[in-house]
Design an enzyme around this catalytic site. Structure first.
Site, PDB file in Angstrom:
ATOM      1  CG  PHE A  94       1.768  -4.844   4.749  1.00 31.24           C
ATOM      2  CD1 PHE A  94       0.812  -3.853   4.848  1.00 31.24           C
ATOM      3  CD2 PHE A  94       3.025  -4.611   5.303  1.00 31.24           C
ATOM      4  CE1 PHE A  94       1.084  -2.640   5.468  1.00 31.24           C
ATOM      5  CE2 PHE A  94       3.310  -3.411   5.933  1.00 31.24           C
ATOM      6  CZ  PHE A  94       2.341  -2.431   6.007  1.00 31.24           C
ATOM      7  CB  SER A 146       6.159   4.275   5.889  1.00 34.43           C
ATOM      8  OG  SER A 146       6.461   4.986   4.705  1.00 34.43           O
ATOM      9  CB  ALA A 162     -11.149 -13.370  -2.057  1.00 36.24           C
ATOM     10  CE1 TYR A 177      11.567 -14.107   3.989  1.00 34.95           C
ATOM     11  CE2 TYR A 177      12.752 -12.653   5.483  1.00 34.95           C
ATOM     12  CZ  TYR A 177      11.906 -12.825   4.405  1.00 34.95           C
ATOM     13  OH  TYR A 177      11.408 -11.723   3.764  1.00 34.95           O
ATOM     14  CB  ALA A 188       4.738 -13.840  -3.953  1.00 37.17           C
TER      15      ALA A 188
END
Length: 320
Positions: free
Chosen positions: A14, A207, A38, A142, A71
């Site tokens: 994203f 945003s 892809a 996390y 990532a």
């Protein structure tokens, strides 16, 4: 003038994809997209295969001057591992540090690490926002792994001279958003009555456009070197306000039931959904004053404009 070569990891995700598209629009940057599969980016810029979960592979860094590392192993709702923290560490700490050491050997000048506001903690008192210099208080696997990665990168930067920039965003939304934000969009579109009409918290959001703007600002700004920044849209919203304004952006009227927060918390305790209701009812605010002071940066896109763009893209996708 030679364009600055930049490697973006997680470029199929994203934030990473939005970042690469923005870099492609700027003449002074030459992005390389590092991703697992892809992507719409294929054919638009150089693409290299990189899977952070595969500790045997590293992306080529020939002539790369900046690495932007988006990532990560992110939240997994139905975590099945008996040792979730070990799984997060394997990717977010060990994988990130291997990449950073690879960057040092290749002569990369700056490493920008996209962390998370959860490193600071899960909630704030109303009107008492987190700052970039607060003592970290990560609570879940996390955020603990992200904080440990920050510490390892900081030590590596001190020993090597490679500049490090750490960014900690809260919830990121925008076109192609997924997760809880997408679920809220779906519910508001079809007019599902939601028990969100009497929540008086304050939460910072960002945003994807504003986050990408700050990332790009940090690529070569001298004052960004070896600093940590929080980021938001600069306007905090209650859950009730967010639902109403997002519904307005969709062109309809939200059906929000004024269920008291104590009732939501009681129901959450009964159903074992405390964490979910915490995200709905409690506050999480961030102070981005440091960004203005050091970088002269302010969010370029208003919250309402970003919500409208998100809603517009969402509606366009429904017609395809």
């Amino acid at each position: 003038m030679t364009a600055l070569k930049i490697l973006v990891t997680g470029a199929g995700g994203f934030v990473g994809e939005a970042l690469v598209f923005r870099l492609l629009a700027e003449r002074e940057f030459s992005p390389v997209a590092a991703l697992r599969g892809a992507s719409r980016l294929c054919g638009l810029c150089p693409v290299v295969h990189f899977d952070l979960t595969n500790l045997k592979t590293l992306p080529p860094l020939d002539d790369v001057q900046v690495v932007i590392h988006t990532a990560a192993r992110v939240h997994i709702m139905d975590e099945k591992s008996a040792d979730a923290l070990a799984e997060f560490r394997k990717v977010n700490v060990e994988g990130t540090l291997r990449l950073a050491k690879h960057a040092v050997k290749a002569g990369v000048k700056r490493f920008i690490f996209i962390s998370t506001i959860k490193v600071n903690g899960e909630t704030t008192g109303l009107g008492r926002p987190f700052t970039a210099d607060d003592d970290p208080k990560p609570l879940d696997p996390y955020s603990i792994s992200k904080y440990e990665a920050e510490l390892a990168l900081t030590q590596l930067a001190k020993n090597s001279g490679m500049e490090l920039v750490i960014l900690r965003p809260p919830l990121v939304y925008g076109p192609r958003v997924k997760g809880n934000f997408l679920r809220l969009l779906n519910a508001l579109r079809v007019g599902v009555p939601l028990p969100l009409g009497a929540i008086h918290n304050q939460r910072s959001l960002v945003s994807v456009e504003n986050l990408v703007s700050l990332i790009i600002h940090c690529i070569d700004h001298p004052a960004a070197a070896n600093q940590t920044f929080l980021v938001s849209d600069g306007e905090d919203l209650s859950t009730t306000q967010l639902a109403r304004r997002l519904s307005k952006a969709l062109g309809n009227r939200a059906i929000l039931l004024p269920v008291p927060e104590w009732c939501l918390n009681l129901l959450a305790s009964i159903l074992g959904k405390k964490a979910a209701v915490q995200r709905i009812c409690e506050s999480l605010q961030v102070d981005i004053g440091k960004n203005s002071e050091l970088l002269s940066w302010a969010p370029p896109v208003s919250t309402d404009k970003a919500l409208r763009r998100t809603a517009s893209f969402y509606q366009q996708e429904l017609t395809k």
